[in-house]
Design a protein around this motif. Structure first.
Motif, PDB file in Angstrom:
ATOM      1  N   GLU A  56      -1.360  -7.663 -11.655  1.00  0.00           N
ATOM      2  CA  GLU A  56      -0.506  -7.261 -10.525  1.00  0.00           C
ATOM      3  C   GLU A  56      -1.245  -7.482  -9.207  1.00  0.00           C
ATOM      4  OE1 GLU A  56       1.570  -3.526 -10.850  1.00  0.00           O
ATOM      5  OE2 GLU A  56       1.865  -3.375  -8.684  1.00  0.00           O
ATOM      6  N   ARG A  60       0.014  -9.962  -6.206  1.00  0.00           N
ATOM      7  CA  ARG A  60       0.402  -9.358  -4.934  1.00  0.00           C
ATOM      8  C   ARG A  60      -0.486  -9.849  -3.797  1.00  0.00           C
ATOM      9  NH1 ARG A  60       2.246  -3.164  -5.810  1.00  0.00           N
ATOM     10  NH2 ARG A  60       2.233  -3.360  -3.534  1.00  0.00           N
ATOM     11  N   GLU A  62      -1.476  -8.514  -1.231  1.00  0.00           N
ATOM     12  CA  GLU A  62      -2.354  -7.552  -0.561  1.00  0.00           C
ATOM     13  C   GLU A  62      -3.798  -7.637  -1.054  1.00  0.00           C
ATOM     14  OE1 GLU A  62       0.419  -6.634  -2.284  1.00  0.00           O
ATOM     15  OE2 GLU A  62       1.586  -5.101  -1.208  1.00  0.00           O
ATOM     16  N   VAL A 364       7.644 -13.184  -5.407  1.00  0.00           N
ATOM     17  CA  VAL A 364       6.860 -11.975  -5.137  1.00  0.00           C
ATOM     18  C   VAL A 364       6.104 -12.131  -3.831  1.00  0.00           C
ATOM     19  CG1 VAL A 364       4.870 -10.603  -5.877  1.00  0.00           C
ATOM     20  CG2 VAL A 364       6.608 -11.256  -7.543  1.00  0.00           C
ATOM     21  N   LEU A 368       6.798  -9.808  -0.628  1.00  0.00           N
ATOM     22  CA  LEU A 368       5.758  -8.833  -0.307  1.00  0.00           C
ATOM     23  C   LEU A 368       4.893  -9.251   0.880  1.00  0.00           C
ATOM     24  CD1 LEU A 368       6.610  -7.852  -3.127  1.00  0.00           C
ATOM     25  CD2 LEU A 368       4.215  -7.321  -3.571  1.00  0.00           C
ATOM     26  N   LEU A 383      12.103  -5.120  12.408  1.00  0.00           N
ATOM     27  CA  LEU A 383      11.150  -4.792  11.365  1.00  0.00           C
ATOM     28  C   LEU A 383      10.140  -5.921  11.318  1.00  0.00           C
ATOM     29  CD1 LEU A 383      13.440  -3.363   8.606  1.00  0.00           C
ATOM     30  CD2 LEU A 383      11.741  -2.161   9.927  1.00  0.00           C
ATOM     31  N   TRP A 388      13.702  -6.511   4.026  1.00  0.00           N
ATOM     32  CA  TRP A 388      14.081  -6.201   2.662  1.00  0.00           C
ATOM     33  C   TRP A 388      15.583  -6.117   2.576  1.00  0.00           C
ATOM     34  CZ3 TRP A 388      10.345  -2.298   4.478  1.00  0.00           C
ATOM     35  CH2 TRP A 388      10.951  -1.273   5.226  1.00  0.00           C
ATOM     36  N   GLY A 389      16.068  -5.710   1.421  1.00  0.00           N
ATOM     37  CA  GLY A 389      17.506  -5.635   1.231  1.00  0.00           C
ATOM     38  C   GLY A 389      18.141  -7.021   1.294  1.00  0.00           C
TER      39      GLY A 389
ATOM     40  N   THR B  51      17.199   0.978  -1.823  1.00  0.00           N
ATOM     41  CA  THR B  51      17.241   0.602  -0.410  1.00  0.00           C
ATOM     42  C   THR B  51      16.728  -0.811  -0.169  1.00  0.00           C
ATOM     43  OG1 THR B  51      16.815   2.917   0.108  1.00  0.00           O
ATOM     44  CG2 THR B  51      16.502   1.324   1.902  1.00  0.00           C
ATOM     45  N   VAL B  52      15.675  -1.187  -0.875  1.00  0.00           N
ATOM     46  CA  VAL B  52      15.013  -2.452  -0.529  1.00  0.00           C
ATOM     47  C   VAL B  52      15.461  -3.618  -1.396  1.00  0.00           C
ATOM     48  CG1 VAL B  52      12.982  -1.225   0.339  1.00  0.00           C
ATOM     49  CG2 VAL B  52      12.985  -2.078  -2.025  1.00  0.00           C
ATOM     50  N   VAL B 115       7.396   1.787   8.433  1.00  0.00           N
ATOM     51  CA  VAL B 115       7.039   1.131   7.172  1.00  0.00           C
ATOM     52  C   VAL B 115       7.312  -0.369   7.225  1.00  0.00           C
ATOM     53  CG1 VAL B 115       7.540   1.072   4.684  1.00  0.00           C
ATOM     54  CG2 VAL B 115       7.413   3.256   5.883  1.00  0.00           C
ATOM     55  N   GLY B 116       8.311  -0.772   7.974  1.00  0.00           N
ATOM     56  CA  GLY B 116       8.631  -2.194   8.066  1.00  0.00           C
ATOM     57  C   GLY B 116       7.744  -2.953   9.020  1.00  0.00           C
ATOM     58  N   SER B 120       0.998  -3.931   4.284  1.00  0.00           N
ATOM     59  CA  SER B 120       0.910  -3.136   3.063  1.00  0.00           C
ATOM     60  C   SER B 120      -0.547  -2.937   2.697  1.00  0.00           C
ATOM     61  CB  SER B 120       1.630  -3.903   1.948  1.00  0.00           C
ATOM     62  OG  SER B 120       1.433  -3.281   0.712  1.00  0.00           O
ATOM     63  N   ARG B 131       4.402   1.543   2.247  1.00  0.00           N
ATOM     64  CA  ARG B 131       4.772   0.132   2.065  1.00  0.00           C
ATOM     65  C   ARG B 131       4.193  -0.392   0.744  1.00  0.00           C
ATOM     66  NH1 ARG B 131       7.546  -4.021   5.492  1.00  0.00           N
ATOM     67  NH2 ARG B 131       7.569  -5.710   3.999  1.00  0.00           N
ATOM     68  N   TYR B 132       2.914  -0.079   0.507  1.00  0.00           N
ATOM     69  CA  TYR B 132       2.256  -0.612  -0.696  1.00  0.00           C
ATOM     70  C   TYR B 132       2.804   0.032  -1.967  1.00  0.00           C
ATOM     71  CZ  TYR B 132      -1.270  -2.158  -3.978  1.00  0.00           C
ATOM     72  OH  TYR B 132      -1.893  -2.729  -5.061  1.00  0.00           O
ATOM     73  N   GLN B 133       2.764   1.359  -2.006  1.00  0.00           N
ATOM     74  CA  GLN B 133       3.045   2.056  -3.268  1.00  0.00           C
ATOM     75  C   GLN B 133       4.533   2.119  -3.610  1.00  0.00           C
ATOM     76  OE1 GLN B 133       0.655   2.611  -5.149  1.00  0.00           O
ATOM     77  NE2 GLN B 133      -1.176   2.975  -3.900  1.00  0.00           N
ATOM     78  N   VAL B 135       7.562   0.481  -1.400  1.00  0.00           N
ATOM     79  CA  VAL B 135       8.378  -0.695  -1.077  1.00  0.00           C
ATOM     80  C   VAL B 135       7.888  -1.914  -1.855  1.00  0.00           C
ATOM     81  CG1 VAL B 135       9.073  -2.280   0.764  1.00  0.00           C
ATOM     82  CG2 VAL B 135       8.996   0.192   1.193  1.00  0.00           C
ATOM     83  N   ASN B 136       6.627  -2.257  -1.676  1.00  0.00           N
ATOM     84  CA  ASN B 136       6.152  -3.495  -2.290  1.00  0.00           C
ATOM     85  C   ASN B 136       6.002  -3.374  -3.798  1.00  0.00           C
ATOM     86  OD1 ASN B 136       6.180  -4.602   0.218  1.00  0.00           O
ATOM     87  ND2 ASN B 136       4.033  -5.233   0.235  1.00  0.00           N
ATOM     88  N   SER B 137       5.716  -2.203  -4.289  1.00  0.00           N
ATOM     89  CA  SER B 137       5.599  -2.061  -5.750  1.00  0.00           C
ATOM     90  C   SER B 137       6.955  -2.237  -6.424  1.00  0.00           C
ATOM     91  CB  SER B 137       5.001  -0.691  -6.114  1.00  0.00           C
ATOM     92  OG  SER B 137       3.646  -0.648  -5.736  1.00  0.00           O
ATOM     93  N   LEU B 139       9.407  -3.953  -5.200  1.00  0.00           N
ATOM     94  CA  LEU B 139       9.746  -5.372  -5.060  1.00  0.00           C
ATOM     95  C   LEU B 139       8.954  -6.214  -6.055  1.00  0.00           C
ATOM     96  CD1 LEU B 139       9.964  -5.707  -1.166  1.00  0.00           C
ATOM     97  CD2 LEU B 139      11.854  -5.746  -2.813  1.00  0.00           C
ATOM     98  N   TYR B 140       7.699  -5.856  -6.282  1.00  0.00           N
ATOM     99  CA  TYR B 140       6.905  -6.566  -7.293  1.00  0.00           C
ATOM    100  C   TYR B 140       7.577  -6.445  -8.665  1.00  0.00           C
ATOM    101  CZ  TYR B 140       3.409  -7.475 -10.822  1.00  0.00           C
ATOM    102  OH  TYR B 140       2.774  -7.942 -11.938  1.00  0.00           O
TER     103      TYR B 140
END
Lengths: 543, 175
Positions: A56, A60, A62, A364, A368, A383, A388-389, B51-52, B115-116, B120, B131-133, B135-137, B139-140
């Protein structure tokens, strides 16, 4: 971690420094022969249960690859003083399994010409052993690691089948193949340590697609496989201990002095010592082990410890084509060409071509990648960057219209390319760091130019438009560290003998790519494993 | 009609769905063993996912729970901490927990919390951690599964153990 016993093992027959492929193979073979083996490893033991979490992180954006295997940092400090500004830690892993934890897994053999460069072409030097000497060990290494492949197309001579069938061709491979057929260039399935079927208790490839930096399924071989075998046979592995000196008399090593994470220092005694720490740390340890007997470094009567450092320069041509190439992400090589491996009385020297599998854009990574903070204006809709969305998938185009061909390029040994100690900088334990100093040289540069010309011809024949080429004078380097304790029959011209025992010290062995006198253009790991298997027989006879 | 993400899809996102018998399955099971995440945590993560995610997909609670419970204890704690911070922020701005908000107010809350607008980062500020934990998780989890990646035409995305043979399919219309 507290509570881990890092004290030395009593009564060891063999002490192995380094738990990568070479150290793992030697430890497994010697343990099978009944030896009491201890392996000292500078890096940590990574928990196999963490592989999915590591994956992961790998996917990702990050995270960086170096985080995943704890690469770099104070332990791994180095300097780079030559023409090439060298990124030593970019792909080098210290840990139980070594750099194969992170590698792609490509495993061609060297060719017979690589062992006879002086005899055939009057350049560089010959190995003191021939391809035929190593050939049975290559076959054994292919079984031990689990290699897929077949006999098609200009590979070196072999009589044994590969243990597993190769991967099929991708759609992009078919496009390359049409062009290569027109140009009469042979392709072959890429030999690699990635299972196409369950093998040796490990999974077949299930297509996670994160081979570099981490394979969660275990389908890709890594050195911890042999370390595990060695431990099952009674070997003891002590991780996170850095060997900083080999204590010795005139003729033999008595102990490996190592330091634990809390700074405690111990002595590990043994009858035989095997340094299997790669092409940089192996010469570094010998140089750190200087004494009144060996003022220029242990086993360095020849003055060659650290000299003849070699790499594989890598060059790539990228092109654009109107039709779609690969719709799915295949993140390993499936086809190579060894048509240009032999070279001649070059330059150009040896070239191994790698047909790239282009990747569709990663959803991804797109989703992300987060906001482009450089464009934020602080206003409400903003933003910024990737939303997103409903807006999440805006702008992502997964149709792949690129192509690339890479090439491993041969570099000749040059006495002035070398690993030395940088006394001006120390690692976390206060020891001088390695300095890697080398230039690519005209032979490799001219070979790289030839590789780029071939790549361009294939891609243009395929109907693609070349968009980018590597500068042949400033190539990428493939993190193959070789040549720094070279093998030879003459003690004045080499550091280890054909058995890989040092000429100077009777119970000290170097098992590593550091012993390669020349390197061809084949990725080195299978040759490392074959040499380790061969050296293990000589070591066993000495026990 | 939207596609519903199930527990099975989350297993896929964890890397174990199609790899029966692989180390991956064993790893995810062993790492996910232990105390399950609190229901409030799952509810908040689920609300974030709703939401995302694009409208074409809908996450079920089971999908979210499977993903979260499949993480290491350390990650689960970090996810729980992020949900607490998100609910605190929601109450501060709206007087209600995040889960009680409409989708529009959830988006507005994430926006007001910044957050946007942040990178992240699991070790960063509160919005960076959310964002990391969260939103992005989420999405991952979506895009490393086929149900997410198929929205952009990829059947076996990176991170999904769909078997190596599926990676070799040609483009549409090609043999």
């Amino acid at each position: 971690m507290s509570g881990v016993d890092r004290r030395p093992v009593s009564g060891a027959d063999v002490c192995v420094v380094g738990a990568g492929v070479a150290g793992g193979v030697v430890a497994a073979k010697l343990a099978a022969a009944g030896a009491d083996v201890v392996v000292l490893e500078s890096g940590e033991r990574f928990d196999p249960d963490d592989r999915l979490a590591q994956m992961e992180q790998a996917i990702r954006p990050e995270h960086t690859d170096s985080e995943i295997w704890n690469m770099g940092g104070p332990r791994d400090r180095f300097s780079s003083s030559g023409d090439v500004e060298y990124a030593l830690n970019e792909r080098r892993v210290k840990g139980v399994g070594g750099t194969t934890l992170h590698w792609l897994g490509t495993t061609p053999r060297l060719h017979p010409r690589d062992f006879e460069m002086d005899s055939r072409y009057g350049v560089a030097t010959d190995w003191p052993i021939s391809y035929d000497d190593l050939r049975p060990y290559y076959a054994q290494a292919e079984r031990e690691l689990g290699i897929v492949g077949n006999d098609e197309g200009n590979g070196p001579p072999r009589t044994e089948p590969y243990p597993m069938d190769p991967f099929p061709a991708t759609h992009a491979d078919g496009m390359y193949a049409d062009a290569c057929e027109e140009l009469d260039i042979s392709m072959r399935p890429c030999p690699q340590a990635r299972n196409t079927e369950p093998y040796d208790g490990r999974s077949q490839c299930v297509g996670y697609g994160t081979c570099i930096p981490v394979c969660p399924s275990g389908a890709k071989y890594s050195g911890d496989v042999h370390i595990g075998t060695a431990e099952e046979r009674g070997a003891q592995v002590i991780s996170r201990v850095t060997v900083e000196h080999l204590e010795h008399g005139t003729e033999s090593v008595e102990a490996a002095r190592y330091v634990t994470p809390d700074g405690t220092r111990y002595r590990q005694t043994a009858e035989q010592f095997v340094v299997a720490a790669g092409g940089v740390e192996t010469p570094r340890l010998l140089l750190l082990s200087e004494s009144s007997h060996y003022p220029d470094g242990l086993a360095n009567t020849s003055g060659l410890v650290g000299r003849y450092f070699m790499e594989h320069p890598g060059v790539r041509t990228t092109a654009r084509i109107d039709s779609e190439t690969n719709p799915e992400p295949v993140r390993f090589l499936t086809r190579i060409s060894e048509q240009f491996y032999e070279g001649a009385d070059g330059p150009p020297g040896s070239i191994l071509l790698k047909f790239g599998n282009p990747q569709p854009a990663s959803p991804v990574e797109h989703a992300l990648s987060g906001p482009d903070t450089s464009s934020l204006d602080g206003l409400g809709t903003a933003l910024g960057g990737t939303e997103w969305g409903e807006d999440l998938l805006d702008g992502i185009d997964t149709e792949t219209n690129t192509f690339w061909i890479g090439g491993n390029v041969e570099m000749l040994p040059d006495r002035t390319n070398r690993v030395t100690l940088d006394d001006g900088q120390t690692d976390e334990f206060g020891n001088p760091v390695p300095d890697v100093s080398f230039g690519v040289g005209s032979y490799a540069t001219e070979t790289a130019e030839e590789a780029l010309a071939i790549q361009r011809e294939i891609l243009e024949t395929a109907g693609a438009e070349v968009t980018r080429q590597t500068d042949p004078a400033d190539p990428n380097y493939l993190s193959h560290h070789m040549g720094t304790t070279r093998m030879g029959a003459d003690p004045s011209e080499s550091v280890v003998n054909p058995q890989l025992r040092t000429h100077d010290v009777e119970n000290l062995w170097c098992v590593s790519s550091s012993v390669f006198p020349t390197v061809g253009s084949a990725n080195p790991t299978l040759t490392i494993a074959a040499l380790a298997l061969r050296a293990s027989e000589f070591l066993t006879a000495d026990l | 009609m939207t596609r519903e993400l199930t527990r099975r899809d989350a297993l896929v996102a964890l890397g174990s769905g199609a790899a029966i018998g692989t180390a991956g399955l064993l790893a995810s099971e062993s790492k996910g063993a232990g105390e399950a995440a609190d229901s409030d945590v799952i509810g908040t993560v689920h609300a974030v996912a709703e939401t995302v995610y694009p409208d074409e997909v809908t996450a079920t609670r089971a999908f979210v729970r499977t993903y979260v419970d499949g993480q290491s204890q350390q990650r689960r704690e970090a996810i729980a901490e992020a949900t607490a911070r998100l609910n605190e922020g929601a109450k501060r701005h709206t007087g209600q927990r995040f889960t009680a908000l409409s989708e529009g107010d959830r988006t507005a809350t994430l926006t007001r919390l910044g957050v946007g607008r942040v990178e992240s980062n699991p070790d960063g500020s509160v919005p960076e951690r959310i964002r990391y934990q969260l939103v992005n998780s989420t999405l991952y989890a979506l895009f490393s599964s086929p149900l997410g990646s198929e929205l952009v035409g990829i059947e076996n995305p990176t991170g999904h153990p769909g078997g190596y043979k599926s990676l070799f399919r040609p483009p549409e219309g090609e043999q």
